[in-house]
Design a protein around this motif. Structure first.
Motif, PDB file in Angstrom:
ATOM      1  N   ILE A   1       0.866  -1.167   0.000  1.00  0.00           N
ATOM      2  CA  ILE A   1       0.000   0.000   0.000  1.00  0.00           C
ATOM      3  C   ILE A   1       0.905   1.219   0.000  1.00  0.00           C
ATOM      4  CG2 ILE A   1      -1.709   1.326   1.296  1.00  0.00           C
ATOM      5  CD1 ILE A   1      -2.750  -1.326   2.411  1.00  0.00           C
ATOM      6  N   HIS A   2       0.864   1.973  -1.080  1.00  0.00           N
ATOM      7  CA  HIS A   2       1.668   3.188  -1.185  1.00  0.00           C
ATOM      8  C   HIS A   2       0.904   4.323  -0.521  1.00  0.00           C
ATOM      9  CE1 HIS A   2       4.489   1.223  -3.849  1.00  0.00           C
ATOM     10  NE2 HIS A   2       3.455   0.734  -4.511  1.00  0.00           N
ATOM     11  N   ALA A   3       1.538   4.952   0.456  1.00  0.00           N
ATOM     12  CA  ALA A   3       0.911   6.049   1.181  1.00  0.00           C
ATOM     13  C   ALA A   3       1.913   7.200   1.267  1.00  0.00           C
ATOM     14  CB  ALA A   3       0.519   5.585   2.581  1.00  0.00           C
ATOM     15  N   PRO A   4       1.431   8.411   1.547  1.00  0.00           N
ATOM     16  CA  PRO A   4       2.352   9.536   1.721  1.00  0.00           C
ATOM     17  C   PRO A   4       3.385   9.225   2.819  1.00  0.00           C
ATOM     18  CG  PRO A   4       0.094  10.313   1.578  1.00  0.00           C
ATOM     19  CD  PRO A   4       0.037   8.811   1.683  1.00  0.00           C
ATOM     20  N   ALA A   5       4.506   9.900   2.762  1.00  0.00           N
ATOM     21  CA  ALA A   5       5.610   9.641   3.699  1.00  0.00           C
ATOM     22  C   ALA A   5       5.187   9.765   5.162  1.00  0.00           C
ATOM     23  CB  ALA A   5       6.770  10.582   3.402  1.00  0.00           C
ATOM     24  N   GLY A   6       4.232  10.620   5.461  1.00  0.00           N
ATOM     25  CA  GLY A   6       3.797  10.824   6.841  1.00  0.00           C
ATOM     26  C   GLY A   6       2.751   9.839   7.324  1.00  0.00           C
ATOM     27  N   VAL A   7       2.394   8.875   6.491  1.00  0.00           N
ATOM     28  CA  VAL A   7       1.370   7.889   6.851  1.00  0.00           C
ATOM     29  C   VAL A   7       2.030   6.522   7.019  1.00  0.00           C
ATOM     30  CG1 VAL A   7      -0.756   6.746   6.113  1.00  0.00           C
ATOM     31  CG2 VAL A   7      -0.418   9.178   5.616  1.00  0.00           C
ATOM     32  N   VAL A   8       1.881   5.958   8.197  1.00  0.00           N
ATOM     33  CA  VAL A   8       2.439   4.642   8.499  1.00  0.00           C
ATOM     34  C   VAL A   8       1.378   3.590   8.218  1.00  0.00           C
ATOM     35  CG1 VAL A   8       3.356   3.181  10.338  1.00  0.00           C
ATOM     36  CG2 VAL A   8       3.913   5.613  10.287  1.00  0.00           C
ATOM     37  N   VAL A   9       1.741   2.566   7.454  1.00  0.00           N
ATOM     38  CA  VAL A   9       0.825   1.461   7.169  1.00  0.00           C
ATOM     39  C   VAL A   9       1.327   0.247   7.945  1.00  0.00           C
ATOM     40  CG1 VAL A   9      -0.163  -0.046   5.406  1.00  0.00           C
ATOM     41  CG2 VAL A   9       0.319   2.360   4.867  1.00  0.00           C
ATOM     42  N   GLU A  10       0.460  -0.298   8.793  1.00  0.00           N
ATOM     43  CA  GLU A  10       0.832  -1.451   9.623  1.00  0.00           C
ATOM     44  C   GLU A  10      -0.154  -2.589   9.368  1.00  0.00           C
ATOM     45  OE1 GLU A  10       1.023  -2.669  14.351  1.00  0.00           O
ATOM     46  OE2 GLU A  10       0.550  -0.615  13.795  1.00  0.00           O
ATOM     47  N   PHE A  11       0.363  -3.796   9.233  1.00  0.00           N
ATOM     48  CA  PHE A  11      -0.475  -4.978   9.088  1.00  0.00           C
ATOM     49  C   PHE A  11      -0.463  -5.759  10.391  1.00  0.00           C
ATOM     50  CE2 PHE A  11       0.587  -3.965   4.746  1.00  0.00           C
ATOM     51  CZ  PHE A  11      -0.590  -4.223   4.071  1.00  0.00           C
ATOM     52  N   VAL A  12      -1.630  -6.202  10.826  1.00  0.00           N
ATOM     53  CA  VAL A  12      -1.728  -7.100  11.979  1.00  0.00           C
ATOM     54  C   VAL A  12      -2.352  -8.394  11.484  1.00  0.00           C
ATOM     55  CG1 VAL A  12      -1.833  -5.294  13.736  1.00  0.00           C
ATOM     56  CG2 VAL A  12      -3.943  -6.085  12.699  1.00  0.00           C
ATOM     57  N   HIS A  13      -1.907  -9.484  12.046  1.00  0.00           N
ATOM     58  CA  HIS A  13      -2.361 -10.803  11.591  1.00  0.00           C
ATOM     59  C   HIS A  13      -3.367 -11.385  12.576  1.00  0.00           C
ATOM     60  CE1 HIS A  13       1.843 -10.898   9.619  1.00  0.00           C
ATOM     61  NE2 HIS A  13       0.982 -10.194   8.906  1.00  0.00           N
ATOM     62  N   CYS A  14      -4.519 -11.790  12.053  1.00  0.00           N
ATOM     63  CA  CYS A  14      -5.559 -12.353  12.920  1.00  0.00           C
ATOM     64  C   CYS A  14      -5.498 -13.869  12.975  1.00  0.00           C
ATOM     65  CB  CYS A  14      -6.945 -11.895  12.473  1.00  0.00           C
ATOM     66  SG  CYS A  14      -7.465 -12.524  10.863  1.00  0.00           S
TER      67      CYS A  14
END
Length: 57
Positions: free
Chosen positions: A32-45
């Motif tokens: 997921i490409h997001a602006p530099a100030g946006v952190v993308v985190e995945f959590v596993h269920c």
């Protein structure tokens, strides 16, 4: 996931924040490409119910 990707593409380059995405496991993570100030985190269920792995706000 496509909706999240569309939203991040529409974000202003100066956007700041975080996006938490729940997926079954690492094999289900997509870039997921997001602006530099946006952190993308995945959590596993894993085998848990949907929403179980998300942090509670």
């Amino acid at each position: 996931m496509p909706a999240i990707r569309r939203c991040t593409r529409a974000m202003d380059a100066a956007a700041v924040g975080s996006i938490v995405v729940e997926v079954m496991d690492a094999a289900h993570e997509l870039t997921i490409h997001a602006p530099a100030g946006v952190v993308v985190e995945f959590v596993h269920c894993g085998d848990r119910a949907s929403g179980a792995a998300l942090p509670h706000a």
